[in-house]
Scaffold this active site. Sequence first.
Site, mmCIF file in Angstrom:
data_model
loop_
_atom_site.group_PDB
_atom_site.id
_atom_site.type_symbol
_atom_site.label_atom_id
_atom_site.label_comp_id
_atom_site.label_asym_id
_atom_site.label_seq_id
_atom_site.Cartn_x
_atom_site.Cartn_y
_atom_site.Cartn_z
ATOM 1 N N ALA A 1 -19.723 -22.890 38.583
ATOM 2 C CA ALA A 1 -19.662 -21.999 39.748
ATOM 3 C C ALA A 1 -20.055 -22.752 41.010
ATOM 4 O O ALA A 1 -19.427 -22.612 42.067
ATOM 5 C CB ALA A 1 -20.578 -20.798 39.540
ATOM 6 N N ALA B 1 -20.253 -25.519 27.506
ATOM 7 C CA ALA B 1 -19.335 -24.429 27.117
ATOM 8 C C ALA B 1 -18.185 -24.949 26.263
ATOM 9 O O ALA B 1 -17.318 -25.670 26.743
ATOM 10 C CB ALA B 1 -18.809 -23.722 28.366
ATOM 11 N N GLY C 1 -13.407 -21.359 25.949
ATOM 12 C CA GLY C 1 -12.478 -21.731 27.017
ATOM 13 C C GLY C 1 -12.572 -20.770 28.156
ATOM 14 O O GLY C 1 -13.638 -20.269 28.494
ATOM 15 N N GLU D 1 -10.642 -15.415 20.312
ATOM 16 C CA GLU D 1 -12.082 -15.321 20.057
ATOM 17 C C GLU D 1 -12.447 -13.861 19.843
ATOM 18 O O GLU D 1 -11.599 -12.979 20.005
ATOM 19 C CB GLU D 1 -12.867 -15.944 21.227
ATOM 20 C CG GLU D 1 -12.771 -17.468 21.226
ATOM 21 C CD GLU D 1 -13.478 -18.128 22.396
ATOM 22 O OE1 GLU D 1 -14.292 -17.478 23.056
ATOM 23 O OE2 GLU D 1 -13.181 -19.303 22.643
ATOM 24 N N ASP E 1 -34.726 -19.537 36.571
ATOM 25 C CA ASP E 1 -35.372 -19.774 37.875
ATOM 26 C C ASP E 1 -34.745 -18.965 39.016
ATOM 27 O O ASP E 1 -35.455 -18.459 39.885
ATOM 28 C CB ASP E 1 -35.307 -21.267 38.239
ATOM 29 C CG ASP E 1 -35.864 -22.140 37.137
ATOM 30 O OD1 ASP E 1 -36.954 -21.814 36.633
ATOM 31 O OD2 ASP E 1 -35.213 -23.127 36.766
ATOM 32 N N HIS F 1 -25.454 -15.346 20.522
ATOM 33 C CA HIS F 1 -24.234 -15.864 19.901
ATOM 34 C C HIS F 1 -24.475 -15.916 18.402
ATOM 35 O O HIS F 1 -25.500 -16.422 17.954
ATOM 36 C CB HIS F 1 -23.915 -17.259 20.449
ATOM 37 C CG HIS F 1 -22.516 -17.687 20.154
ATOM 38 N ND1 HIS F 1 -22.102 -18.002 18.879
ATOM 39 C CD2 HIS F 1 -21.438 -17.837 20.951
ATOM 40 C CE1 HIS F 1 -20.817 -18.333 18.920
ATOM 41 N NE2 HIS F 1 -20.386 -18.241 20.176
ATOM 42 N N HIS G 1 -27.683 -16.607 24.075
ATOM 43 C CA HIS G 1 -26.497 -17.291 24.602
ATOM 44 C C HIS G 1 -26.203 -16.944 26.057
ATOM 45 O O HIS G 1 -25.890 -17.817 26.850
ATOM 46 C CB HIS G 1 -25.314 -16.916 23.715
ATOM 47 C CG HIS G 1 -24.040 -17.621 24.043
ATOM 48 N ND1 HIS G 1 -23.938 -18.991 24.050
ATOM 49 C CD2 HIS G 1 -22.798 -17.145 24.366
ATOM 50 C CE1 HIS G 1 -22.690 -19.331 24.362
ATOM 51 N NE2 HIS G 1 -21.998 -18.244 24.578
ATOM 52 N N SER H 1 -16.890 -15.966 30.835
ATOM 53 C CA SER H 1 -17.919 -16.459 31.763
ATOM 54 C C SER H 1 -17.388 -17.578 32.656
ATOM 55 O O SER H 1 -17.683 -17.611 33.853
ATOM 56 C CB SER H 1 -19.168 -16.914 31.031
ATOM 57 O OG SER H 1 -18.850 -17.855 30.068
HETATM 58 C C1 SIN Z 1 -17.991 -19.955 22.176
HETATM 59 O O1 SIN Z 1 -17.267 -20.927 22.249
HETATM 60 O O2 SIN Z 1 -18.135 -19.316 21.149
HETATM 61 C C2 SIN Z 1 -18.724 -19.521 23.398
HETATM 62 C C3 SIN Z 1 -17.779 -19.170 24.445
HETATM 63 C C4 SIN Z 1 -18.316 -18.078 25.297
HETATM 64 O O3 SIN Z 1 -19.480 -17.761 25.228
HETATM 65 O O4 SIN Z 1 -17.522 -17.491 26.020
#
Ligand code: SIN
Length: 523
Positions: free
Chosen positions: A14, A44, A47, A112, A205, A226, A329, A369
């Site tokens: 970001a 990360a 994707g 995913e 922070d 996660h 996560h 994200s």
């Molecule tokens: C993952 O690769 O499982 C994490 C990706 C995410 O948190 O969007």
Amino acid sequence: MIKADVVIIGSGLASLMAADILSVTKNVIIITKSSVTDSNSVLAQGGIAAAISGDDDWRDHFFDTIRAGCYHNDETMTEFLVRQGPSVIDSLINKGIDFDRCKDGSYALGKEGAHSRRRILHSGGDATGKELVMKLLARVKEKTTIIEHEFAIDILIQNRTCIGVYTKNSEERKTTYIAPSVILATGGIGQLYEVTSNSEQATGDGIAMAYRAGATIADMEFVQFHPTMLVKSSKGIGLVSEAVRGEGARIVTEKGDFLMAGKHPLEDLAPRDVVARAINEHLCKNELLYLDISNIEHFTTRFPSIATMCEKASIDLKHHRIPIAPGAHFMMGGVVTNEKGETSIPGLYAVGEVARTGVHGANRLASNSLLECVVFAAEIAKEILRKQQISSFFVPATEKATREIGHLPSELEIKEVMTKGVGIVRTRQSLKEALSWFTTYRFAMLHLKNFTTTLEQQKICNMLTVGYLIALAAWERTESRGGHYRTDYPNSHERKWKHKTIYFSGGSEKPLVTTNCQEKLSV
Ligand code: SIN
């Protein structure tokens, strides 16, 4: 004292995205407390989600996002996010990002958890975050000043407006930066827990600083765990991406039974909170769980970073089993921002995980994200470029603190309290105990300015502040929803939100009920 047009705190995706756009005409300084490539973005593996395929639609992405978010999402912001998806991908391609392709040249779209379609773009297999950061860093390096190993201590406020920030370097030397625009891009809070996928820098922070400055903070109870961290001797080693389950891996017990069978219609690809709780329940019986990767062909080519991580941890992939446990996560809450990334304090912006844009609701959809980082960083940059900002502030000398801060707990103690009290499963008693423990340290949160602190003490105070906010929000939310699960109020959100009406912007567009939506979301 150093002056700039824009000061960005943090150096993840970001930050770099905003800096890339702003630094064409603005004097931008990026400040990071460690090295520029040490961020959650770099870690990360997942994707970036975007509805780019012919059979996809942003509305489907929208529904998947709010369903995963348990309908706690800000729908306007979520619509904005997913509609931007395809154009954001184009802009990244224009900046030189190579997304992975299939043999026929089309983009290789991954799947995913909780996505109804294959819509995840990757770069470098399981190293998307790193690829994006390195490409943007190469562009930004020449145009901005990047200051490493400098810890942002507090935001400077004058007349209820943010006018800059003050920092300390590793020798504890103070510097004051004055800028009409300060962007918090400090990332998440994973280090408040014993097992986490987050970088060591993720100690919350930005949220703590914004809280001390009086900014509005929300949704802190929603912490995403996660489901599949690689663990060895109960220690978290690193993330095993959900993309691995997207390619067919299954969570299995020691006996080889499929853990998620019968637990959710999407089984191993159910929303993360559902899978994490199922895993947690099983692990509490002192039994181990594994990710069975036997049906993934060419695992080491498709997931090179994960294969290397396993090798380093002496996990022999020939057995096709990776030992797993859930880990902290992602923080869905944070510093409240509007669609321009503005916080409740004029001149102060927040973007990425530190921000609470409302797009993730109570549980973030996988791979949204990085999308959020890119979309809202661009919006902040546009807004800052639009405004004519002049910094003509009178900067008062900061009062010298003379009092010693006294006893503070260790980082390990905070992690223990958070994991036990405000972890994957929360009970009335666990929340009460955690909250009362944090309350003992309220002096360190409320009157920090009065005390002399070392950098380590400053970090601990930030962690205490964020831990307190999470515990308090979790105590006050008397229901279970997404990342916030209370045994005294199990599953109460489902009843409330069964018949939700969604209106998209633009008037004429009607709610879309796709065949993939399990719930009927219609007028
Ligand atoms: C993952 O690769 O499982 C994490 C990706 C995410 O948190 O969007």
